[in-house]
Design an enzyme around this catalytic site. Structure first.
Site, short mmCIF file in Angstrom:
data_model
loop_
_atom_site.label_atom_id
_atom_site.label_comp_id
_atom_site.label_asym_id
_atom_site.label_seq_id
_atom_site.Cartn_x
_atom_site.Cartn_y
_atom_site.Cartn_z
N CYS A 1 -4.49 -7.59 5.62
CA CYS A 1 -4.17 -6.41 5.98
C CYS A 1 -4.19 -6.13 7.40
O CYS A 1 -5.65 -6.20 8.07
CB CYS A 1 -5.03 -5.62 5.33
SG CYS A 1 -4.59 -3.53 5.64
N ASN B 1 6.50 -15.30 2.84
CA ASN B 1 6.80 -14.14 2.70
C ASN B 1 7.18 -13.57 4.43
O ASN B 1 6.56 -14.17 5.34
CB ASN B 1 5.08 -13.22 2.98
CG ASN B 1 5.66 -11.84 2.67
OD1 ASN B 1 4.60 -11.09 3.74
ND2 ASN B 1 6.92 -11.19 2.23
N GLY B 2 8.18 -12.65 3.99
CA GLY B 2 8.68 -12.09 5.43
C GLY B 2 10.19 -12.85 6.19
O GLY B 2 11.15 -13.25 5.95
N ASP B 3 11.21 -11.21 6.31
CA ASP B 3 11.77 -10.52 6.76
C ASP B 3 13.21 -10.90 5.77
O ASP B 3 14.31 -11.36 5.95
CB ASP B 3 12.75 -11.98 7.76
CG ASP B 3 11.56 -11.20 8.55
OD1 ASP B 3 11.27 -9.88 8.76
OD2 ASP B 3 11.79 -11.86 9.76
N THR C 1 0.65 -1.45 -0.10
CA THR C 1 0.07 0.11 0.40
C THR C 1 0.88 1.33 -0.07
O THR C 1 2.11 1.81 0.72
CB THR C 1 -1.52 -0.41 1.01
OG1 THR C 1 -1.95 -1.98 1.12
CG2 THR C 1 -1.86 0.89 1.47
N GLN D 1 -4.67 -6.81 -6.10
CA GLN D 1 -5.34 -6.94 -4.73
C GLN D 1 -6.38 -6.48 -4.71
O GLN D 1 -6.73 -5.19 -4.55
CB GLN D 1 -4.00 -7.18 -3.89
CG GLN D 1 -4.45 -7.33 -2.53
CD GLN D 1 -3.44 -7.51 -1.35
OE1 GLN D 1 -3.03 -6.11 -0.86
NE2 GLN D 1 -3.23 -8.99 -1.13
#
Length: 604
Positions: A350, A451-453, A267, A319
């Site tokens: 979200c 998903n992540g880091d 976003t 999305q």
């Protein structure tokens, strides 16, 4: 001595006092406060105000096109070309990106690079040959004006959605009744809203007329009378089809995204110019910013602008965010009919309160049956693959991701993305890749993206032991070249010169996308500054003592290898504004930028 949570910086770059400390960021609770705040900043700066050019300083769009203003006295913009030019300020350069690319600049004398395409009479020069050649590469409107008008007047017929709702006993009777009542009032009613039933046939689900009484007048605005109708979609459509637009179908599309590098939908910062940068650095899949279903169905162009696609985005999805099967199904059918996209992703991750409190985003993770119903409906009404992005759960004590993967794979969705954190955690902990692995097993055979880091190719290689498909979000914001690093399996020591060239590209892409008038220039600046609130966290390879940089490590105070690099590592938004002035000219005297995110996502 390196403290816990700090990156290892070479000793020669360390400084005792910060040149521009991150703590000097304005406190979002008090825009006038420029001093340090003892309370840790987190979440969003909800009260910030973006700079807006006063309407009186903008030239009327009709005058730009050398036509008469249709709004007349209602128009708040300037109608005096000479006065406008005296206040416009000097050109920012001698080359207009739109004129150079497409042979025409639609901003005419309002363009901040106008000297390159205005003649001595201030008339717009058009390179007809180049314009005809390059038209195919222009980013088109995602929604045609005629369809937008139909949406706003509620004259669009969602054939597949309505049929699915009827077959699966999903209540949408109010919508059908509203369609028919509105049509009849407009076509047959007198000035008092009374309809003479001799002129029309009003039927219920059994084909009989319950509301008419031998030609007597009936007021269809009476809610008690409306409740008597048990209308079917086909019966309503037979009445209104002459004035309605029926959405189109297309050939079924399939996707195999396993093993591809996926740029996360982001976003604000995941705009089209940023996605173009990431594509050039090797991203395989891109996705537009989250768009709200309700506003899309209402024809809000600000929301439809989020669905725009550049021709270089070869695998592109959008999305959407909604909280009920009726609205999400209608949105999918609409996008399926009117947009050129490869997949539609439902946001179930979200965390922000505005979305969560409406029962959308991560709130759907606690409503498994409704989520399953929503995705099933979306799959049935769309020829485009449907996917879902979610978290491990809403809170640490209630992890629902594994169970949802087992249920949602039966809906027919194309792929699932799991962010390895809960809504409660936000970014306060590292992503749980072991939980992502369990989700992958539960989702099999549906493709699952973790998903992540991920901020380096080593992080990516680690993720491959848990799932073969990866989505990258913050890592791409901090260093967009991460996609190249992963594909070439190496660390790239990006110099300040190379990073400045990247910002110059973003500037060109932004002016092409948002426009070359003052409004477009300031939009480009704003989104660049939002991106810089992540970019400054990158620590150059040549400055690091220990590789790779970890996404949760905060650097101690250090200076760069040159003045520009020192400016780029600053956490002070005033320094980001200074960098933007090199590319987009001086900011107005009253300009004040506050980043959207108050925290910088480092752990303390």
């Amino acid at each position: 001595m390196v403290r816990p949570g700090e990156a290892h910086i070479k000793e020669e770059f360390l400084i005792e006092k910060p040149v521009t400390p991150a703590e000097s960021l304005p406190d979002p609770r008090n825009a006038q406060n420029s001093g340090p705040s003892k309370k840790r900043k987190k979440g969003q700066n909800k009260k910030r105000r973006a700079y807006q050019q006063p309407a009186s300083q903008m030239l009327c769009q009709f005058l730009i096109k050398d036509s008469e203003c249709l709004l007349k006295e209602r128009c708040k913009k300037s109608h005096d070309k000479k006065e406008f030019l005296s206040k416009k300020g000097p050109d920012l350069g001698d080359e207009c990106v739109n004129f150079k690319l497409y042979g025409v600049c639609n901003y005419g004398i309002a363009c901040r690079f106008g000297s390159s395409h205005l003649d001595s009479d201030l008339s717009n020069i058009v390179n007809v040959e180049l314009n005809e050649k390059m038209k195919i590469y222009e980013v088109k409107r995602t929604l045609q004006k005629e369809i937008q008008s139909k949406l706003r007047s509620k004259h669009v017929w969602f054939q597949r959605s309505y049929q699915y709702f009827e077959e699966n006993s999903i209540d949408f009777s109010n919508e059908l009744s509203n369609h028919l009542t509105k049509f009849k009032k407009r076509k047959f009613a007198n000035s008092d809203g009374i309809i003479n039933t001799e002129n029309i046939s009003t039927v219920n689900g059994n084909g009989t007329d319950k509301s008419s009484e031998n030609g007597k007048d009936i007021n269809l605005s009476d809610p008690e009378k409306e409740k008597e109708h048990k209308l079917t979609a086909s019966e309503v459509y037979d009445e209104i089809k002459e004035e309605y637009y029926c959405l189109q179908t297309r050939a079924k599309k399939t996707l195999d995204l396993r093993g591809k590098l996926f740029l996360s939908p982001l976003t604000t910062v995941g705009n089209l110019p940023f996605r173009r940068i990431c594509k050039e650095y090797g991203a395989d899949i891109t996705c537009g910013e989250m768009a709200l279903c309700e506003e899309l169905v209402q024809g809000q162009m600000s929301e439809w602008a989020l669905l725009k696609r550049h021709h270089t985005e070869d695998i592109f999805g959008v999305q959407i965010c909604g909280n009920n099967p009726v609205m999400t199904a209608k949105t999918c059918e609409l996008i399926n009919s009117e947009c050129d996209v490869d997949f539609i992703d439902l946001n179930v991750g979200c965390p922000i309160d505005l979305v969560f409190n409406r029962g959308a985003g991560s709130a759907l993770m606690d409503r498994a049956s409704k989520l399953e119903q929503m995705l099933t409906a979306m799959v049935q009404v769309s020829d485009i693959p449907i996917s879902v992005k979610m978290r491990m759960g809403t809170c640490d004590s209630k992890l629902t991701g594994i169970g949802l993967c087992e249920r949602l794979k039966k809906t027919g969705i194309s792929h699932i993305t799991v962010h390895g954190r809960t809504r409660q955690q936000r970014y306060t902990r590292l992503a749980d890749w072991e939980y992502i692995r369990k989700c992958k097993e539960a989702a099999d055979p549906v493709t699952l993206f973790g998903n992540g880091d991920i901020l380096s190719y080593e992080d990516y290689n680690m993720s491959q032991t848990f799932t073969e498909s990866v989505m990258i979000g913050r890592g791409a914001l901090i260093k967009p070249w991460i996609f190249t690093e992963i594909k070439e399996q190496k660390h790239m020591d990006m110099t300040s010169t190379e990073r400045m060239e990247m910002l110059k590209k973003f500037t060109r892409y932004g002016l092409e996308h948002w426009g070359t008038d003052t409004s477009g220039v300031e939009k480009t600046r704003r989104f660049m500054l939002e991106w810089m609130s992540f970019l400054y966290r990158y620590i150059p390879v040549g400055v690091l003592e220990v590789l790779p940089q970890k996404i949760n490590e905060r650097p101690p105070y250090y200076h760069g290898r040159d003045e520009t690099e020192t400016l780029m590592c600053s956490g002070n938004c005033e320094d980001w504004v200074r960098l933007s002035e090199v590319l987009l000219g001086k900011v107005p005297d009253d300009y004040n930028f506050i980043p959207k995110h108050a925290a910088n996502s480092y752990s303390k």
